[in-house]
Structures are given as C-alpha cells and as structure tokens.
Design an enzyme around this catalytic site. Structure first.
Site, PDB file in Angstrom:
ATOM      1  CG  HIS A 240      -2.463   0.575   0.981  1.00  0.00           C
ATOM      2  ND1 HIS A 240      -3.128   0.567  -0.498  1.00  0.00           N
ATOM      3  CD2 HIS A 240      -2.560   1.679   1.285  1.00  0.00           C
ATOM      4  CE1 HIS A 240      -3.927   1.457   0.044  1.00  0.00           C
ATOM      5  NE2 HIS A 240      -3.530   2.346   0.645  1.00  0.00           N
TER       6      HIS A 240
ATOM      7  CD  GLU B 246      -4.109   5.713  -4.217  1.00  0.00           C
ATOM      8  OE1 GLU B 246      -4.040   6.670  -3.484  1.00  0.00           O
ATOM      9  OE2 GLU B 246      -5.740   6.112  -3.912  1.00  0.00           O
TER      10      GLU B 246
ATOM     11  CD  GLU C  89      -8.174   3.111  -2.154  1.00  0.00           C
ATOM     12  OE1 GLU C  89      -8.913   4.530  -1.778  1.00  0.00           O
ATOM     13  OE2 GLU C  89      -7.093   2.255  -1.697  1.00  0.00           O
TER      14      GLU C  89
END
Length: 402
Positions: free
Chosen positions: A145, A192, A328
């Site tokens: 993450h 991301e 998400e």
C-alpha cells in the site's frame, strides 16, 4: 470470444431505508436507479470478478506508516484506528452481505536488511487476519500500500531498478507465505503508484513526457510482480492478480502506453482502479470553493463523470474480456447523509451494470475535521450508516452460480 446471453436487468425501482443517526430516527429514500445490464464476455477472470460482487476495505489499519513512537511494531495495526482486527469483524461483514474484502498493507516499516526481509511477526499477523476473512468464505485482495516513494517504489527511469528490486523482494516473501492458499486470495501489485512530490503526482498529463515515462515504468513493475508471484509455484501459479495504472486512476489505465503484463497463464489478470468521482463531492474538503455536498442522481451534471468512467472501463477492458475491479470508492461525510446514500446507490448500480465490482474505502473515521469515510464502527462491529450499506447491497453485482 463467446458472450453470455444476459437478460436485461432493471436495477430496483425504489427503496425505502430507515437510518438511525444518534438517538434520532429518520427515513431516507434511495433514488430510483435504472440501468440495463451490458453483455459480459465469458471467461474465468470475469467470472472471478463477478463473484467478488461487493467489497470493503480494511483501511487505515495494516497500511499505517511512520508510527515511530511505537515500541512494538505489531501495534501499527491499531495506531490509526485504535482497535485490533478480530474474527467478529469479518463475520459482521459477511452477515451484512459483503463477499469480498481488500486488506491494504504497508510493508516498509516492517522490513530490514539488504533484501528487505519482512519481519516474521508482522507477516504472521497479516496471514492470521487474512485467515479470519477466508474462514468466512470471503474473497481477499492483499496488496502493497504506502510503499510508494523514492526509497521504495518510484516509477521513473532513475529509480526503476531499485523499485523492481524492492517490489520483487516483497512479493517473493509474501507469495511464498501464501502459496498454498486457494484462489479466494488475490494479490494486487501496488497501491496508487505515482511520482510523489511532482506536479503530476495526482493528475496524469498524457501530453507530458514524464507521465509517459511513469506509465511505462509501472508496466515494468507490474510485469516484475506477475513474474515473481508465478515463480513461487503452488496456488500462485494460477492466482488472480490485480495490476494498476498510474495512481490507480482511470486515466492511468486509459493512457496509450499502459499495457497489461505478459502472463504464463490465460485469464488471470485484473485491472485495478480507484475512482472518487466526482471529486468535488466525494473527496474534496468543504472549505474548498469548488467543493459540494450535494449529489442528484437525476442530474446529468452530477452523474456525467461517473457515467464516463464506467463507459470507458467497459469499452476498453470489460467488452474485450479484461476484468476491472474498482478497489476504492466512497464519499466523505459532509453532513449530507441523503446525498451520500443516493451517490452510493447510483455508483454501485452503474458499476454493476457494466460488470465491475466495487470496494468501499472505510477508514473508520467518523468525527473530526479529517476525511470521514467510516462506515463500520470496528469497536462495536455495527454499521453507523446502514442506509449507505443498504444502498450498496441493493445494487451490488449479482454473483454467478458457483
């Protein structure tokens, strides 16, 4: 590619939901939402995402970072949310209708040595919590993450070699730990990936050479991830794997240079995207002049961004037999419960009609001035906003038969 003969599905006409807010009871009506189910190609990867159906993120938990005041690194788990994860949490999710969970994990505060050896206690705790979810029959997405930055993963040519080294060392250890777990466990390469600290960190510019370089570096990082996992064997030889584009954005995977990795097995790759759209409603702070706390599901202006992203994901991927997961989404609390319920209903319904499962980002935040995206209170295992929960469940992607 063969196409399932799918009957047109009209997503439910009108739903009345009762929401309890504090000690007061109010009635909330989810707006009428109607979409025609689009044709979905018939392959194993799309069948997998059909089964993912509707998901939830264990946010701000194992993804906590830089908590240097802690003397026990296992306390990172509760550093941001104030509570340890229990089996009851996943029982609550299953009872509510969720079929999948995404467990974000930041690893860089838990590695040491030249080869980034993961702390054995940290890895064991991750495996324990993944087991809690699997024991409930839930699908689990496990990722890397907040491991984005020049010291870890940074998608430019200057840092590509060191980024691949870090990413592959992590995934070799993670994959080996879980190599015998069945296909209810999925891996996601990165969260991301982006050029932190630059003027394109959050907004990819397809005309910018730096953007193109970043997209191509992410392609190579995703390829290294797939190769590393596959070589560990066992269930990993055929495990479903998620790969993002730049910043996990829709624009990132629509970039002309974005490519799916080559894989030694067919129909096992899934495109991973995040979309808090429209941003002014879903994520922007109310203090910003362009922020809004209203959402009208009958307004073309309010819905056009959502409509466009779903259309693009369907035409560029789903229609071509490539599955997509919206890992998400959500809308922060701006004292606008009705609008958030309407938004959730619209978002999940149109995604389901396009064959895309959605995962709600829950950071367990309910009070204060931050980004309040809490849904399930983990101390009590109760849903604070059952109207938003029901908005998801009514319109969730319907599972195919096992």
């Amino acid at each position: 590619m063969p196409i399932k003969n799918v009957l047109s599905v009209l997503f439910l006409a009108l739903l009345l939901i009762v929401c309890v807010s504090g000690n007061a009871s109010e009635a909330f009506t989810v707006a009428q939402v109607r979409f025609e189910q689009l044709e979905i190609p018939d392959n194993e990867a799309l069948d997998c995402t059909q089964k993912l159906s509707i998901g939830w993120n264990l946010g701000n938990t194992f993804d906590a970072v830089n908590c240097y005041w802690l003397t026990n690194k296992l306390d990172y788990e509760s550093a941001w949310v104030g509570v340890k994860t229990t089996p009851r949490l996943f029982e609550t999710l299953k009872e509510a209708g969720f079929t999948s969970v995404r467990i974000p994990v930041s690893w860089h505060n838990h590695v040491s040595g030249e080869n980034d050896t993961i702390d054995s206690d940290w890895l064991a705790r991750i495996k324990e919590v993944v087991g809690y979810a699997l024991d409930q029959g839930l699908y689990v997405i496990l990722n890397t993450h907040h491991d984005i930055g020049k010291e870890y993963i940074y998608p430019d040519e200057e840092h590509l070699e060191s980024s691949i080294f870090y990413l592959t060392n992590l995934w070799k250890q993670i994959a080996e730990e879980f190599r015998d777990v069945n296909d209810h466990l999925l891996f996601e390469s990165m969260n991301e990936p982006r050029l932190v600290g630059t003027n394109i960190e959050w907004w990819l510019d397809p005309r910018d050479p730096m953007s193109t370089e970043a997209v191509q570096c992410i392609n190579q990082l995703n390829q290294a991830f797939v190769d590393t996992v596959r070589l560990t064997g066992g269930e990993n030889a055929t495990r479903y794997l998620l790969v993002p584009g730049y910043n996990a954005s829709v624009e990132g995977v629509l970039h002309s240079r974005f490519e799916l990795p080559m894989d030694m097995v067919d129909n096992r790759l899934i495109v991973s995207v995040h979309a808090y759209t429209p941003y002014a409603f879903a994520l922007q702070d109310l203090s910003a002049s362009s922020s809004t706390n209203t959402f009208d599901p009958t307004s073309q202006k309010d819905c056009q961004g959502i409509n466009s992203l779903m259309k693009n994901l369907y035409s560029n991927f789903i229609r071509r037999g490539i599955p997509v997961v919206l890992g998400e989404f959500g809308a922060r609390d701006k004292n606008n419960l009705q609008a958030r319920a309407d938004y959730t209903a619209y978002y999940v319904a149109i995604a389901s009609a396009h064959g895309i499962p959605c995962f709600y980002w829950d950071n367990n935040a309910f009070t204060g001035n931050g980004v309040l995206l809490g849904l399930l209170d983990r101390k009590t295992n109760t849903f604070v906003y059952p109207d938003i929960l029901d908005s998801m469940m009514v319109y969730a992607l319907k599972q195919s038969a096992e």
